[in-house]
Scaffold this motif. Structure first.
Motif, PDB file in Angstrom:
ATOM      1  N   ILE A  40       0.828  -1.201   0.000  1.00 35.83           N
ATOM      2  CA  ILE A  40       0.000   0.000   0.000  1.00 35.83           C
ATOM      3  C   ILE A  40       0.865   1.254   0.000  1.00 35.83           C
ATOM      4  O   ILE A  40       0.560   2.232  -0.685  1.00 35.83           O
ATOM      5  N   ASP A  41       1.969   1.231   0.735  1.00 34.45           N
ATOM      6  CA  ASP A  41       2.866   2.378   0.771  1.00 34.45           C
ATOM      7  C   ASP A  41       3.517   2.618  -0.590  1.00 34.45           C
ATOM      8  O   ASP A  41       3.614   3.770  -1.051  1.00 34.45           O
ATOM      9  N   ILE A  42       3.946   1.561  -1.256  1.00 33.75           N
ATOM     10  CA  ILE A  42       4.544   1.692  -2.593  1.00 33.75           C
ATOM     11  C   ILE A  42       3.507   2.208  -3.584  1.00 33.75           C
ATOM     12  O   ILE A  42       3.799   3.097  -4.403  1.00 33.75           O
ATOM     13  N   LEU A  43       2.292   1.685  -3.507  1.00 37.21           N
ATOM     14  CA  LEU A  43       1.226   2.132  -4.396  1.00 37.21           C
ATOM     15  C   LEU A  43       0.872   3.599  -4.128  1.00 37.21           C
ATOM     16  O   LEU A  43       0.659   4.372  -5.062  1.00 37.21           O
ATOM     17  N   ARG A  44       0.861   3.998  -2.859  1.00 39.81           N
ATOM     18  CA  ARG A  44       0.557   5.385  -2.506  1.00 39.81           C
ATOM     19  C   ARG A  44       1.612   6.324  -3.074  1.00 39.81           C
ATOM     20  O   ARG A  44       1.287   7.373  -3.636  1.00 39.81           O
ATOM     21  N   GLU A  45       2.870   5.942  -2.951  1.00 36.87           N
ATOM     22  CA  GLU A  45       3.954   6.773  -3.496  1.00 36.87           C
ATOM     23  C   GLU A  45       3.867   6.875  -5.017  1.00 36.87           C
ATOM     24  O   GLU A  45       4.100   7.947  -5.585  1.00 36.87           O
ATOM     25  N   ALA A  46       3.524   5.779  -5.678  1.00 38.15           N
ATOM     26  CA  ALA A  46       3.407   5.792  -7.139  1.00 38.15           C
ATOM     27  C   ALA A  46       2.241   6.672  -7.581  1.00 38.15           C
ATOM     28  O   ALA A  46       2.372   7.459  -8.536  1.00 38.15           O
ATOM     29  N   LEU A  47       1.114   6.567  -6.889  1.00 38.13           N
ATOM     30  CA  LEU A  47      -0.033   7.396  -7.243  1.00 38.13           C
ATOM     31  C   LEU A  47       0.249   8.874  -6.981  1.00 38.13           C
ATOM     32  O   LEU A  47      -0.170   9.736  -7.756  1.00 38.13           O
ATOM     33  N   TRP A  48       0.967   9.174  -5.892  1.00 44.84           N
ATOM     34  CA  TRP A  48       1.324  10.562  -5.610  1.00 44.84           C
ATOM     35  C   TRP A  48       2.241  11.102  -6.706  1.00 44.84           C
ATOM     36  O   TRP A  48       2.114  12.255  -7.115  1.00 44.84           O
ATOM     37  N   MET A 102      10.722  16.751 -14.171  1.00 50.54           N
ATOM     38  CA  MET A 102       9.787  15.628 -14.079  1.00 50.54           C
ATOM     39  C   MET A 102      10.503  14.310 -14.337  1.00 50.54           C
ATOM     40  O   MET A 102      10.252  13.313 -13.650  1.00 50.54           O
ATOM     41  N   LEU A 103      11.401  14.295 -15.310  1.00 50.28           N
ATOM     42  CA  LEU A 103      12.162  13.081 -15.600  1.00 50.28           C
ATOM     43  C   LEU A 103      13.061  12.708 -14.431  1.00 50.28           C
ATOM     44  O   LEU A 103      13.184  11.524 -14.085  1.00 50.28           O
ATOM     45  N   THR A 104      13.674  13.698 -13.792  1.00 51.00           N
ATOM     46  CA  THR A 104      14.509  13.433 -12.624  1.00 51.00           C
ATOM     47  C   THR A 104      13.689  12.833 -11.488  1.00 51.00           C
ATOM     48  O   THR A 104      14.124  11.876 -10.841  1.00 51.00           O
ATOM     49  N   LYS A 105      12.519  13.411 -11.232  1.00 52.03           N
ATOM     50  CA  LYS A 105      11.652  12.874 -10.172  1.00 52.03           C
ATOM     51  C   LYS A 105      11.246  11.433 -10.476  1.00 52.03           C
ATOM     52  O   LYS A 105      11.266  10.581  -9.594  1.00 52.03           O
ATOM     53  N   LEU A 106      10.892  11.161 -11.720  1.00 54.74           N
ATOM     54  CA  LEU A 106      10.471   9.815 -12.106  1.00 54.74           C
ATOM     55  C   LEU A 106      11.619   8.822 -12.009  1.00 54.74           C
ATOM     56  O   LEU A 106      11.444   7.703 -11.502  1.00 54.74           O
ATOM     57  N   LEU A 107      12.798   9.218 -12.439  1.00 53.46           N
ATOM     58  CA  LEU A 107      13.959   8.331 -12.356  1.00 53.46           C
ATOM     59  C   LEU A 107      14.394   8.107 -10.907  1.00 53.46           C
ATOM     60  O   LEU A 107      14.795   6.987 -10.541  1.00 53.46           O
ATOM     61  N   ILE A 131       2.264  10.164  -9.841  1.00 55.17           N
ATOM     62  CA  ILE A 131       1.420  10.379 -11.011  1.00 55.17           C
ATOM     63  C   ILE A 131       0.660  11.691 -10.883  1.00 55.17           C
ATOM     64  O   ILE A 131       0.603  12.492 -11.822  1.00 55.17           O
ATOM     65  N   VAL A 132       0.070  11.940  -9.713  1.00 57.92           N
ATOM     66  CA  VAL A 132      -0.678  13.177  -9.495  1.00 57.92           C
ATOM     67  C   VAL A 132       0.235  14.391  -9.615  1.00 57.92           C
ATOM     68  O   VAL A 132      -0.118  15.401 -10.235  1.00 57.92           O
ATOM     69  N   LEU A 133       1.414  14.311  -9.039  1.00 62.89           N
ATOM     70  CA  LEU A 133       2.360  15.426  -9.083  1.00 62.89           C
ATOM     71  C   LEU A 133       2.785  15.734 -10.512  1.00 62.89           C
ATOM     72  O   LEU A 133       2.738  16.891 -10.958  1.00 62.89           O
ATOM     73  N   LEU A 134       3.184  14.713 -11.258  1.00 59.09           N
ATOM     74  CA  LEU A 134       3.663  14.936 -12.619  1.00 59.09           C
ATOM     75  C   LEU A 134       2.542  15.377 -13.553  1.00 59.09           C
ATOM     76  O   LEU A 134       2.756  16.218 -14.436  1.00 59.09           O
ATOM     77  N   ALA A 135       1.352  14.841 -13.370  1.00 54.43           N
ATOM     78  CA  ALA A 135       0.230  15.254 -14.224  1.00 54.43           C
ATOM     79  C   ALA A 135      -0.224  16.670 -13.902  1.00 54.43           C
ATOM     80  O   ALA A 135      -0.559  17.441 -14.805  1.00 54.43           O
ATOM     81  N   SER A 136      -0.213  17.029 -12.624  1.00 56.85           N
ATOM     82  CA  SER A 136      -0.677  18.367 -12.262  1.00 56.85           C
ATOM     83  C   SER A 136       0.270  19.450 -12.750  1.00 56.85           C
ATOM     84  O   SER A 136      -0.159  20.569 -13.036  1.00 56.85           O
ATOM     85  N   VAL A 137       1.554  19.134 -12.854  1.00 58.97           N
ATOM     86  CA  VAL A 137       2.515  20.108 -13.379  1.00 58.97           C
ATOM     87  C   VAL A 137       2.173  20.454 -14.832  1.00 58.97           C
ATOM     88  O   VAL A 137       2.307  21.601 -15.258  1.00 58.97           O
TER      89      VAL A 137
END
Length: 89
Positions: A7-15, A69-74, A17-23
């Motif tokens: 759940i923690d890994i999924l929460r971080e992944a969803l966060w 965004m690429l740095t955050k994702l990597l 996604i929200v961060l990168l999409a909102s930018v």
């Protein structure tokens, strides 16, 4: 691996996604609101007038904020890959 870890890994992944999409989406929404207000005030009903500024601002945002965004994702992917041995055993 416990359910809490998953759940923690999924929460971080969803966060992420929200961060990168909102930018990307937020400036387009703001420009769309400004252009729509202008269109309503001047009674211009041209569809391309609202599309072109949103397209341009989205491209500019991707060019300007793309490296961040690429740095955050990597960083997130590297953290996931480096935590695999701790998650398995």
């Amino acid at each position: 691996m416990t359910p809490e870890t998953v759940i923690d890994i999924l929460r971080e992944a969803l966060w992420m996604i929200v961060l990168l999409a909102s930018v990307i989406i937020t400036p387009g929404l703001i420009i769309g609101l400004v252009v729509s207000t202008f269109q309503a005030a001047t009674q211009i009903n041209e569809q391309t007038l609202s599309f072109l500024p949103r397209l341009l601002i989205t491209l500019i945002v991707i060019i300007v904020w793309g490296p961040w965004m690429l740095t955050k994702l990597l960083d997130h992917a590297n953290a996931l890959f480096s935590s695999i041995p701790f998650l398995i055993g």
